[in-house]
Design a protein around this motif. Structure first.
Motif, PDB file in Angstrom:
ATOM      1  N   GLU A   1     119.892   0.774  53.248  1.00 30.67           N
ATOM      2  CA  GLU A   1     121.323   0.885  53.591  1.00 30.67           C
ATOM      3  C   GLU A   1     121.545   2.034  54.565  1.00 30.67           C
ATOM      4  O   GLU A   1     122.280   1.899  55.551  1.00 30.67           O
ATOM      5  CB  GLU A   1     122.147   1.106  52.311  1.00 30.67           C
ATOM      6  CG  GLU A   1     122.199  -0.103  51.393  1.00 30.67           C
ATOM      7  CD  GLU A   1     122.640   0.254  49.986  1.00 30.67           C
ATOM      8  OE1 GLU A   1     123.196   1.373  49.794  1.00 30.67           O
ATOM      9  OE2 GLU A   1     122.433  -0.559  49.071  1.00 30.67           O
ATOM     10  N   LYS A   2     120.919   3.159  54.296  1.00 33.66           N
ATOM     11  CA  LYS A   2     121.046   4.322  55.183  1.00 33.66           C
ATOM     12  C   LYS A   2     120.470   4.011  56.558  1.00 33.66           C
ATOM     13  O   LYS A   2     121.095   4.292  57.591  1.00 33.66           O
ATOM     14  CB  LYS A   2     120.318   5.518  54.553  1.00 33.66           C
ATOM     15  CG  LYS A   2     120.331   6.778  55.411  1.00 33.66           C
ATOM     16  CD  LYS A   2     119.546   7.895  54.737  1.00 33.66           C
ATOM     17  CE  LYS A   2     119.479   9.132  55.622  1.00 33.66           C
ATOM     18  NZ  LYS A   2     118.669  10.218  54.989  1.00 33.66           N
ATOM     19  N   TRP A   3     119.291   3.409  56.587  1.00 30.41           N
ATOM     20  CA  TRP A   3     118.646   3.080  57.849  1.00 30.41           C
ATOM     21  C   TRP A   3     119.405   2.001  58.605  1.00 30.41           C
ATOM     22  O   TRP A   3     119.400   1.994  59.835  1.00 30.41           O
ATOM     23  CB  TRP A   3     117.207   2.634  57.592  1.00 30.41           C
ATOM     24  CG  TRP A   3     116.271   3.775  57.281  1.00 30.41           C
ATOM     25  CD1 TRP A   3     116.618   5.087  57.081  1.00 30.41           C
ATOM     26  CD2 TRP A   3     114.855   3.708  57.129  1.00 30.41           C
ATOM     27  NE1 TRP A   3     115.506   5.835  56.813  1.00 30.41           N
ATOM     28  CE2 TRP A   3     114.405   5.027  56.833  1.00 30.41           C
ATOM     29  CE3 TRP A   3     113.930   2.683  57.192  1.00 30.41           C
ATOM     30  CZ2 TRP A   3     113.061   5.310  56.621  1.00 30.41           C
ATOM     31  CZ3 TRP A   3     112.572   2.967  56.987  1.00 30.41           C
ATOM     32  CH2 TRP A   3     112.152   4.275  56.704  1.00 30.41           C
ATOM     33  N   PHE A   4     120.044   1.095  57.895  1.00 29.99           N
ATOM     34  CA  PHE A   4     120.854   0.050  58.537  1.00 29.99           C
ATOM     35  C   PHE A   4     121.930   0.696  59.405  1.00 29.99           C
ATOM     36  O   PHE A   4     122.110   0.320  60.578  1.00 29.99           O
ATOM     37  CB  PHE A   4     121.491  -0.825  57.455  1.00 29.99           C
ATOM     38  CG  PHE A   4     122.221  -2.036  57.967  1.00 29.99           C
ATOM     39  CD1 PHE A   4     121.627  -3.290  57.957  1.00 29.99           C
ATOM     40  CD2 PHE A   4     123.516  -1.942  58.446  1.00 29.99           C
ATOM     41  CE1 PHE A   4     122.297  -4.412  58.429  1.00 29.99           C
ATOM     42  CE2 PHE A   4     124.199  -3.046  58.919  1.00 29.99           C
ATOM     43  CZ  PHE A   4     123.586  -4.292  58.910  1.00 29.99           C
TER      44      PHE A   4
ATOM     45  N   LEU B   1     121.978   3.837  60.512  1.00 31.07           N
ATOM     46  CA  LEU B   1     121.347   4.631  61.571  1.00 31.07           C
ATOM     47  C   LEU B   1     120.876   3.734  62.709  1.00 31.07           C
ATOM     48  O   LEU B   1     120.949   4.119  63.885  1.00 31.07           O
ATOM     49  CB  LEU B   1     120.173   5.430  60.997  1.00 31.07           C
ATOM     50  CG  LEU B   1     120.543   6.602  60.085  1.00 31.07           C
ATOM     51  CD1 LEU B   1     119.299   7.202  59.442  1.00 31.07           C
ATOM     52  CD2 LEU B   1     121.308   7.666  60.856  1.00 31.07           C
ATOM     53  N   PHE B   2     120.397   2.544  62.377  1.00 27.77           N
ATOM     54  CA  PHE B   2     120.020   1.568  63.400  1.00 27.77           C
ATOM     55  C   PHE B   2     121.234   1.208  64.250  1.00 27.77           C
ATOM     56  O   PHE B   2     121.150   1.160  65.486  1.00 27.77           O
ATOM     57  CB  PHE B   2     119.437   0.316  62.739  1.00 27.77           C
ATOM     58  CG  PHE B   2     119.172  -0.818  63.690  1.00 27.77           C
ATOM     59  CD1 PHE B   2     117.968  -0.906  64.369  1.00 27.77           C
ATOM     60  CD2 PHE B   2     120.129  -1.804  63.915  1.00 27.77           C
ATOM     61  CE1 PHE B   2     117.718  -1.955  65.255  1.00 27.77           C
ATOM     62  CE2 PHE B   2     119.889  -2.856  64.800  1.00 27.77           C
ATOM     63  CZ  PHE B   2     118.683  -2.921  65.477  1.00 27.77           C
TER      64      PHE B   2
ATOM     65  N   GLN C   1     129.881   0.531  63.223  1.00 24.04           N
ATOM     66  CA  GLN C   1     129.317   0.832  61.910  1.00 24.04           C
ATOM     67  C   GLN C   1     129.835  -0.133  60.841  1.00 24.04           C
ATOM     68  O   GLN C   1     131.040  -0.308  60.669  1.00 24.04           O
ATOM     69  CB  GLN C   1     129.661   2.263  61.506  1.00 24.04           C
ATOM     70  CG  GLN C   1     128.934   3.313  62.314  1.00 24.04           C
ATOM     71  CD  GLN C   1     127.483   3.486  61.879  1.00 24.04           C
ATOM     72  OE1 GLN C   1     127.203   3.972  60.796  1.00 24.04           O
ATOM     73  NE2 GLN C   1     126.560   3.081  62.736  1.00 24.04           N
ATOM     74  N   THR C   2     128.914  -0.765  60.122  1.00 24.04           N
ATOM     75  CA  THR C   2     129.274  -1.622  58.995  1.00 24.04           C
ATOM     76  C   THR C   2     129.653  -0.738  57.815  1.00 24.04           C
ATOM     77  O   THR C   2     128.952   0.237  57.510  1.00 24.04           O
ATOM     78  CB  THR C   2     128.096  -2.544  58.605  1.00 24.04           C
ATOM     79  OG1 THR C   2     127.669  -3.261  59.768  1.00 24.04           O
ATOM     80  CG2 THR C   2     128.508  -3.528  57.529  1.00 24.04           C
ATOM     81  N   VAL C   3     130.760  -1.062  57.143  1.00 22.03           N
ATOM     82  CA  VAL C   3     131.243  -0.218  56.041  1.00 22.03           C
ATOM     83  C   VAL C   3     130.326  -0.342  54.834  1.00 22.03           C
ATOM     84  O   VAL C   3     129.609  -1.332  54.660  1.00 22.03           O
ATOM     85  CB  VAL C   3     132.691  -0.567  55.656  1.00 22.03           C
ATOM     86  CG1 VAL C   3     133.623  -0.276  56.808  1.00 22.03           C
ATOM     87  CG2 VAL C   3     132.810  -2.031  55.227  1.00 22.03           C
TER      88      VAL C   3
END
Length: 283
Positions: A158-161, A163-164, A172-174
């Protein structure tokens, strides 16, 4: 020549899939999204064709808020089809924020869209479309090994998603949406992780399978682990695994990122087309 708007995905697929099958690599994004629509993963998709005497001259697909995808099958009728599309988009009052297509088609559409609406385009993504049929067996691998992600990896993914998305300049996806999407990815064994000495150092995702191919996406390595070859090794290992089931793999690259393009070519990916996403707004 007739513009046809479809609400039944099965009827649209009957028209679209014979065209898409002839260019399954170049049309992989359209084909893969169509399979997802058929599986019920998108609400209220826009699906349309331009047809003449049973021949499909153009295909259009949009899953809001994603861009409208355009395909044309007869370059001799391109401008006619483009004008007919624009007339119908305006008559149907379709909200159009962006398009994605092969470069010549996208830029021609943007010129005509400006004439009809006054809206100018902004380049959102300048992409190379790459295909791989066989891995470069001489590639030197970074230390470690790959595995599928499991539920314990979800917080990291989720964090890397996000950052990607930040690296790619995407909206940014919530949080809750990210959690749902990542949980689905992991449950379907779509996320591959590269692990070294007990630490996850890179990831990639399987996306949009078609009849014979599949797309590699969401390739990400955190900044502290970059320049160690992990992304290249992850893509090579993940692609090799996907080739056990599929005939070929596809991926989109940011042409403004020479490092990424070099990495994928080293793995064995070959550039077959250029695509752009253009956004529209009033000056």
């Amino acid at each position: 020549m007739e513009f046809r708007y479809y609400q039944d995905v099965q009827k649209f697929a009957e028209k679209a899939e014979p065209v898409l099958s002839k260019g399954e690599d170049v049309y992989s994004l359209f084909f893969g999204v169509l399979q997802a629509i058929k599986a019920g993963r998108y609400d209220n998709p826009f699906m349309a064709t331009i047809e003449e005497e049973g021949q499909v001259l153009a295909l259009f697909q949009m899953t809001p808020p994603h861009p409208l995808n355009l395909i044309f099958t007869d370059n001799n009728r391109l401008e006619e089809c483009m004008d007919l599309l624009i007339r119908n988009l305006l008559e149907l009052e379709i909200e159009l924020n962006s398009i994605i297509s092969l470069k010549p088609w996208a830029y021609l559409f943007s010129e005509k869209w400006k004439v009809n609406t006054g809206k100018t385009h902004q380049l959102m993504m300048d992409q190379g479309l790459y295909r791989l049929d066989k891995i470069n067996e001489t590639l030197e691998h970074s230390p470690g090994s790959w595995r599928f992600a499991d539920t314990e990896d979800c917080p990291l993914i989720e964090k890397w998603f996000n950052l990607f998305e930040e690296d790619a300049g995407l909206p940014q996806t919530v949080g809750e949406d990210v959690k749902k999407r990542v949980a689905s990815f992991v449950a379907e064994q779509e996320v591959f992780l590269w692990e070294h000495e007990g630490n996850v150092v890179s990831m990639m995702k399987k996306s949009r399978p078609t009849d014979h191919g599949v797309t590699v996406s969401l390739v990400f390595t955190p900044k502290k682990e970059r320049k160690k070859g992990y992304a290249r090794t992850m893509v090579a290992a993940g692609t090799n695994e996907l080739l056990k089931k599929y005939d070929f793999c596809m991926l989109y690259t940011d042409l403004m990122n020479p490092t990424a393009n070099k990495i994928y070519q080293e793995v064995g990916y070959k550039r077959i087309a250029d695509s752009v996403q253009l956004g529209f707004s009033m000056k």
